[in-house]
Design an enzyme around this catalytic site. Structure first.
Site, short mmCIF file in Angstrom:
data_model
loop_
_atom_site.label_atom_id
_atom_site.label_comp_id
_atom_site.label_asym_id
_atom_site.label_seq_id
_atom_site.Cartn_x
_atom_site.Cartn_y
_atom_site.Cartn_z
N HIS A 21 108.92 10.89 46.81
CA HIS A 21 109.98 11.78 47.31
C HIS A 21 109.49 12.61 48.50
O HIS A 21 109.95 13.71 48.73
CB HIS A 21 110.52 12.68 46.18
CG HIS A 21 111.33 11.91 45.17
ND1 HIS A 21 112.66 11.63 45.34
CD2 HIS A 21 110.96 11.30 44.01
CE1 HIS A 21 113.09 10.91 44.31
NE2 HIS A 21 112.08 10.67 43.50
N ASP A 23 109.10 10.77 51.56
CA ASP A 23 109.48 10.04 52.78
C ASP A 23 110.67 10.66 53.49
O ASP A 23 110.67 10.80 54.72
CB ASP A 23 109.68 8.53 52.52
CG ASP A 23 110.74 8.17 51.52
OD1 ASP A 23 111.30 9.07 50.86
OD2 ASP A 23 111.04 6.96 51.38
N SER A 54 124.50 -15.55 45.38
CA SER A 54 123.35 -15.01 44.65
C SER A 54 123.01 -15.94 43.50
O SER A 54 123.84 -16.16 42.61
CB SER A 54 123.68 -13.61 44.10
OG SER A 54 122.77 -13.31 43.07
N LEU A 111 110.90 -0.78 41.78
CA LEU A 111 109.99 -1.63 42.55
C LEU A 111 110.68 -2.16 43.82
O LEU A 111 110.24 -3.12 44.44
CB LEU A 111 109.48 -2.79 41.69
CG LEU A 111 108.76 -2.37 40.41
CD1 LEU A 111 108.30 -3.58 39.61
CD2 LEU A 111 107.56 -1.47 40.72
N ASP A 158 110.46 2.12 51.50
CA ASP A 158 110.57 0.81 50.86
C ASP A 158 110.79 -0.30 51.88
O ASP A 158 110.19 -1.38 51.81
CB ASP A 158 111.71 0.82 49.84
CG ASP A 158 111.56 1.93 48.82
OD1 ASP A 158 110.46 2.52 48.76
OD2 ASP A 158 112.53 2.21 48.11
C1 GLA Z 1 113.19 5.36 46.33
C2 GLA Z 1 113.62 5.44 47.77
C3 GLA Z 1 112.43 5.79 48.66
C4 GLA Z 1 111.67 7.00 48.16
C5 GLA Z 1 111.39 6.86 46.66
C6 GLA Z 1 110.77 8.11 46.09
O1 GLA Z 1 112.34 4.28 46.15
O2 GLA Z 1 114.17 4.22 48.19
O3 GLA Z 1 112.89 5.98 49.98
O4 GLA Z 1 112.35 8.17 48.44
O5 GLA Z 1 112.56 6.57 45.93
O6 GLA Z 1 109.52 8.30 46.62
#
Ligand code: GLA
Length: 371
Positions: A21, A23, A54, A111, A158
């Site tokens: 949390h 980013d 899909s 993930l 991500d």
């Molecule tokens: C999710 C979001 C990321 C990040 C995480 C927490 O994975 O997609 O951008 O904020 O939560 O670190």
């Protein structure tokens, strides 16, 4: 255009080692790409339309790319459709295409199955339309698709790691500049991911609420500290000085983010020195801060961490990803992985009646064309 040509692209999910949390607060994160991926097979269509199948859901949808009224439907197709729309709206004209998608990243487990499908789709659409867009821009476009179309105000981590991951390396990313440092993960270490089997819903309001609380903290502190545009710019000393003017919950949210940024940088140094004990301690501190200050852990995650961290050969354990369910990540000496797997399964199942899935991973490469 060669209508018969078929191309295949792959993009991985990720695990975040530390920096949760942070980013969307312009801070630091340290993810690694996983050897779980999503594949997109693409071929051109004459019409300006996408047909998307899909394999996981055994379902096909069709959208006209010129349709101005497309909206998210809380459906798997929101991710690929969102990516296509964002590309077009950013001035990258797409060819119509047929896409076939297969994903093996566990869905809703923290993930990044969503980033994997976005990144595999963006790579496929861009190549199929003969566009040239650099990878940083691709990551930002995927993030925008998730923010603006899907409606989850996620940060850049991500999508970035799904594009930039490297085998055997963790990536220390500065989410403001998008500069990064590759950090070697020792060969005798496994990233063991334990799935609590309690799914989270990232698009849910709790994630967006955390983000709004951070923005509230920034707005307040910026009145006194004009150079502050994100929590990244605030020191713990400054936070303490202004604590009395902040709502107590907002104060704790800010404290998590500010201390977590410091932990990521210390963890980067520890990894460079090969000091896994220190790295593991920082993982433990990160978990406690996410549990107590940011309040995004869950009973199952806390239990999984408690079970994991007392097993021999474990350097560190913490929840990973957005939270509210999903997975823990454990840094485990490979000599102890079997024992770890057995004990965690047994003890977690005994306590919760849920059978956990345990994935023994190493860091993998980011997105690529397969052939
Ligand atoms: C999710 C979001 C990321 C990040 C995480 C927490 O994975 O997609 O951008 O904020 O939560 O670190």
């Amino acid at each position: 255009m060669n209508a018969d040509k078929v191309r295949i692209f792959r993009a991985p999910g990720r695990v975040n080692l530390i920096g949760e949390h942070t980013d969307y607060n312009d801070g630091f994160v340290m993810p690694a790409a996983l050897d779980f991926s999503t594949w997109v097979k693409i071929s051109s269509l004459e019409e300006h339309r996408l047909q998307i199948f899909s394999e996981n859901f055994d379902e096909e949808i069709e959208v006209e790319l010129d349709d101005q009224n497309l909206v998210a439907r809380d459906h798997w197709s929101d991710y690929p459709v969102g990516v296509a729309l964002v590309l077009e709206r950013a001035g990258h004209p797409l060819r119509g295409a047929r896409l076939q998608i297969r994903g093996e990243v566990p869905i809703g487990s923290g993930l990044s199955s969503s980033a994997a499908i976005e990144v595999a789709t963006v790579c496929a659409l861009v190549a199929n339309s003969d566009l040239k867009i650099d990878s940083r821009e691709l990551a930002l476009l995927c993030q925008r698709a998730e923010n603006e179309f899907v409606g989850a105000r996620v940060g850049i981590m991500d999508q970035f790691i799904s594009l930039f991951g490297q085998a055997s390396k963790a990536v220390l990313l500065d989410c403001r500049s998008l500069e990064f440092r590759l950090l070697p993960l020792p060969a005798n270490i496994r990233l063991v991911i334990c799935n609590t089997m309690v799914k989270h819903a990232l698009a849910s309001s709790a994630y967006n609420e955390r983000r709004a609380q951070c923005e509230g903290g920034v707005a307040y502190m910026a009145k006194f500290l004009p150079n502050v545009t994100a929590l990244r710019d605030v020191t713990i000393k400054q936070l303490e000085e202004h604590a009395s003017g902040l709502d107590e919950v907002v104060y704790r949210r800010c404290r998590h983010v500010i201390t977590e940024n410091t932990r990521v940088l210390s963890a980067g140094d520890a990894l460079e020195r090969g000091d896994l004990d220190r790295f593991g301690e920082l993982m433990g501190e990160s978990h406690r801060s996410l549990r107590d200050d940011y309040e995004v852990s869950s009973e199952e995650l806390d239990l999984m961490v408690e079970i994991g961290k007392k097993i021999e050969g474990v350097y560190g354990a913490r929840m990973t990803g957005g939270g509210f369910g999903g997975c823990t990540v454990n840094l485990v000496a490979d000599s102890h992985v079997n024992e770890f797997r057995e004990r965690v399964s047994r003890e977690y199942e005994r306590a919760t009646k849920l059978r956990p899935e345990i994935y023994v991973c190493t860091a993998a490469n980011g997105a690529e064309e397969i052939f």
